[in-house]
Design an enzyme around this catalytic site. Structure first.
Site, PDB file in Angstrom:
ATOM      1  CG  ASP A   1     -33.718   1.336  46.049  1.00  0.00           C
ATOM      2  OD1 ASP A   1     -34.705   0.587  45.903  1.00  0.00           O
ATOM      3  OD2 ASP A   1     -33.751   2.371  46.734  1.00  0.00           O
TER       4      ASP A   1
ATOM      5  CG  HIS B   1     -36.297   0.174  48.767  1.00  0.00           C
ATOM      6  ND1 HIS B   1     -36.700   0.828  47.614  1.00  0.00           N
ATOM      7  CD2 HIS B   1     -37.126   0.601  49.744  1.00  0.00           C
ATOM      8  CE1 HIS B   1     -37.723   1.643  47.896  1.00  0.00           C
ATOM      9  NE2 HIS B   1     -38.015   1.504  49.185  1.00  0.00           N
TER      10      HIS B   1
ATOM     11  CD  GLU C   1     -41.035   3.673  49.974  1.00  0.00           C
ATOM     12  OE1 GLU C   1     -41.851   4.568  49.693  1.00  0.00           O
ATOM     13  OE2 GLU C   1     -40.077   3.388  49.248  1.00  0.00           O
TER      14      GLU C   1
END
Ligand code: TNX
Length: 545
Positions: free
Chosen positions: A194, A265, A329
């Site tokens: 991440d 990420h 995201e």
């Protein structure tokens, strides 16, 4: 008065004091069919663990380790015994059974036997024996007399751990896998990369962990925080450690699914190799939470080459048929102004940046499929077109999962409002969490198979999973606190038939499970009781007003 007191003391003396009698069986998840008889089987030092087939040896070992650890009793494994034994056996099937985790369990005063349809089934049945043992360390280890016939409702019963936001040792990861096993669950989703850290050694690209494995500080308090601790933080797993964890899980019939996040990420990877980003950097491993704008460049072929190298090393480490590629995201701001990304959109006839995201995932899927594996992605991978063979993990509610099932894709349900174990479990949480409010009652009320789907579409719902994002879990004790007792409720949602299901009846079994948490010495939340008290107090107040 004296007579009443005497009667009370007699009652107290005969009360089972958390040990289980045939009238109080507290197995979680609740078995499909359970019959009880009076009496019990006594486990003592002469009890033999009978294993005829070496394939069941690991199951006997797990049981003997458990009994040794929590009751101080050493039991021997034997090939046969005619009395005082617990046997673990697996049926030999000519063709694969329908529900390979099916098992039966029978106990008599003479013996206890578990028979599974597969080695995994036998292992799950052994977990039921564990739950029949007393919840307090005792020299009187009685197993009530039961006949159980049991199998899971859903094939995929998972728990995820984010080791990027905070890093957890191999020792704790193994403990976490044991928690999964003790709940008859069977998937461990390992979120390995991440923005805040890259946690898996990649030999061809060592900077991913040398640089990407460490950040120079972490924000203090809830995002955006009240400052930064400026303490270097990080760590990673070597490939040998990964193998060790995968083998440990396999012995418990748990599949480990690795997640390598892309195209968002990805800041830790960008810090290690700045050419991976649209602007070329320099980048730092992220020190705060929330969504990051810097993502993998989708216009640069070298990005795909590096990610394919990563897959070349990751895939062989995990026997799982799936690798999770993230996909969630991913802000499109950099792609909008990146000449390479814009050229890609033009060259590939893509409509916009959403289609560029699909291009990214589909290109990686093609590569991963060519290596004989399938991808899982978060539900954003639906936007701009689903990759042909992808399984969708639905996290922004159930809608993504429903849509994917309608498009004939497999689905794993992980909706935030039911299974995000990073959300607060009390309205008055005493430590910082990401926010939200997810009570154990709400977890227990979940049904992962949406009624809006028809029977054929429902078959695409493989199961569900609890997600443990660790922005606000800096140590194992906090992780335990966040998963217990909600994990226990989730295990029943995943394993047991959806009807009949009653919170009140579950709560009685759960109160015994709390004693088992004490036996395990794990940290757990008692919010369930304090919140109930707050409710009762409020009601009383309203009534007296
Ligand atoms: C969303 S769920 C994320 C994570 C965060 C989490 C916090 C998902 C696919 N992405 O990156 O940690 O919310 O609850």
């Amino acid at each position: 008065m004296i007579r009443v007191l005497a009667a009370f003391l007699v009652c107290l003396f005969f009360m089972p004091s958390f040990s289980q009698t045939s009238s109080s069986i507290n197995i979680i998840p609740k078995p499909v069919s359970l019959k009880t008889k009076p009496g019990s089987f006594k486990v003592d030092r002469n009890t033999k663990l009978v294993v005829k087939d070496e394939g069941d040896r690991g199951t006997a070992d797990f049981f003997s380790d458990y009994v040794k650890k929590y009751y101080g009793l050493s039991l021997e494994v034997a090939r046969e015994a005619d009395k005082n034994y617990i046997s673990f056996a697996t049926k030999k099937f000519i063709k694969a059974p329908d529900n390979e985790e099916h098992y039966t369990l029978n106990s008599s005063t003479n013996s206890v036997s578990v028979e599974g349809d597969s080695y995994a089934g036998t292992f799950r049945g052994m977990q039921s024996i564990i739950q029949l043992l007393p919840v307090k360390k005792s020299s009187n280890l009685g197993i009530p007399l039961v006949t159980i016939d049991d199998q899971p409702r859903l094939a995929y019963r998972g728990l995820m751990l984010d080791v990027a936001r905070h890093f957890f040792s191999v020792e704790f990861v193994k403990k976490y896998i044991d928690f999964i096993a003790l709940h008859k669950m069977n998937r461990f989703h390992w979120h390995l990369t991440d923005d805040q850290g890259w946690r898996i050694e990649i030999k061809k690209h060592p900077k991913l962990t040398e640089v990407g494995g460490y950040r120079n500080g972490t924000i203090i308090g809830r995002y955006p925080g009240t400052g930064n601790d400026n303490i270097r933080y990080g760590g990673f797993y070597t490939q040998d450690e990964i193998k060790e964890v995968v083998a440990y899980a396999a012995k418990r019939y748990i599949t480990v699914i690795p997640e390598i996040e892309m195209p968002g990420h990805a800041k830790a990877a960008l810090a290690a190799y700045p050419f991976l980003g649209c602007t070329g950097g320099p980048y730092e491993v992220r020190q705060t939470w929330a969504v990051e704008d810097e993502v993998f460049c989708a216009g640069n072929d070298s990005v795909f080459a590096l990610l394919q190298d990563v897959m070349d090393e990751v895939l062989p480490l995990f026997p799982s048929e799936y690798v999770h590629v993230g996909g969630d995201e991913c802000p499109k701001s950099r792609w909008k102004t990146c000449p390479k990304c814009q050229k890609r959109i033009k060259d590939e006839n893509l409509k916009d940046e959403h289609e560029l995201q699909s291009y990214f995932i589909q290109r990686m899927e093609k590569y991963i499929n060519s290596k004989g594996k399938k991808i899982i992605g978060w539900d954003e991978i639906l936007e701009g077109g689903l990759a042909p063979n992808a399984t969708v993990m639905s996290w922004r509610g159930e809608q993504g999962g429903i849509e994917a099932a309608k498009q004939d894709h497999d689905v794993i349900m992980t909706p935030g409002s039911f299974v995000y174990l990073d959300h607060s479990q009390s309205k008055k949480e005493d430590s910082v969490t990401i926010g939200g409010y997810l009570s154990i009652q709400k977890v227990y009320s979940y049904d992962p198979v949406p009624k809006v789907l028809n029977k054929e579409q429902q078959k695409h719902i493989l199961g569900a999973q609890g997600n443990v994002w660790t922005e606000y879990m800096a140590n194992p004790r906090k992780v335990e606190y966040m998963i217990f007792p909600r994990l226990t409720a989730l295990s029943e949602v995943l394993w047991s038939p959806s009807t009949p299901r009653s919170w009140d009846e579950f709560e009685k079994r759960l109160s015994v499970q709390f004693k088992r948490y004490d036996l395990w010495k794990v940290n757990y939340s008692r919010a369930m009781y304090t919140d109930m008290r707050i409710k009762v107090d409020k009601k009383k107040k309203i009534a007296s007003n």
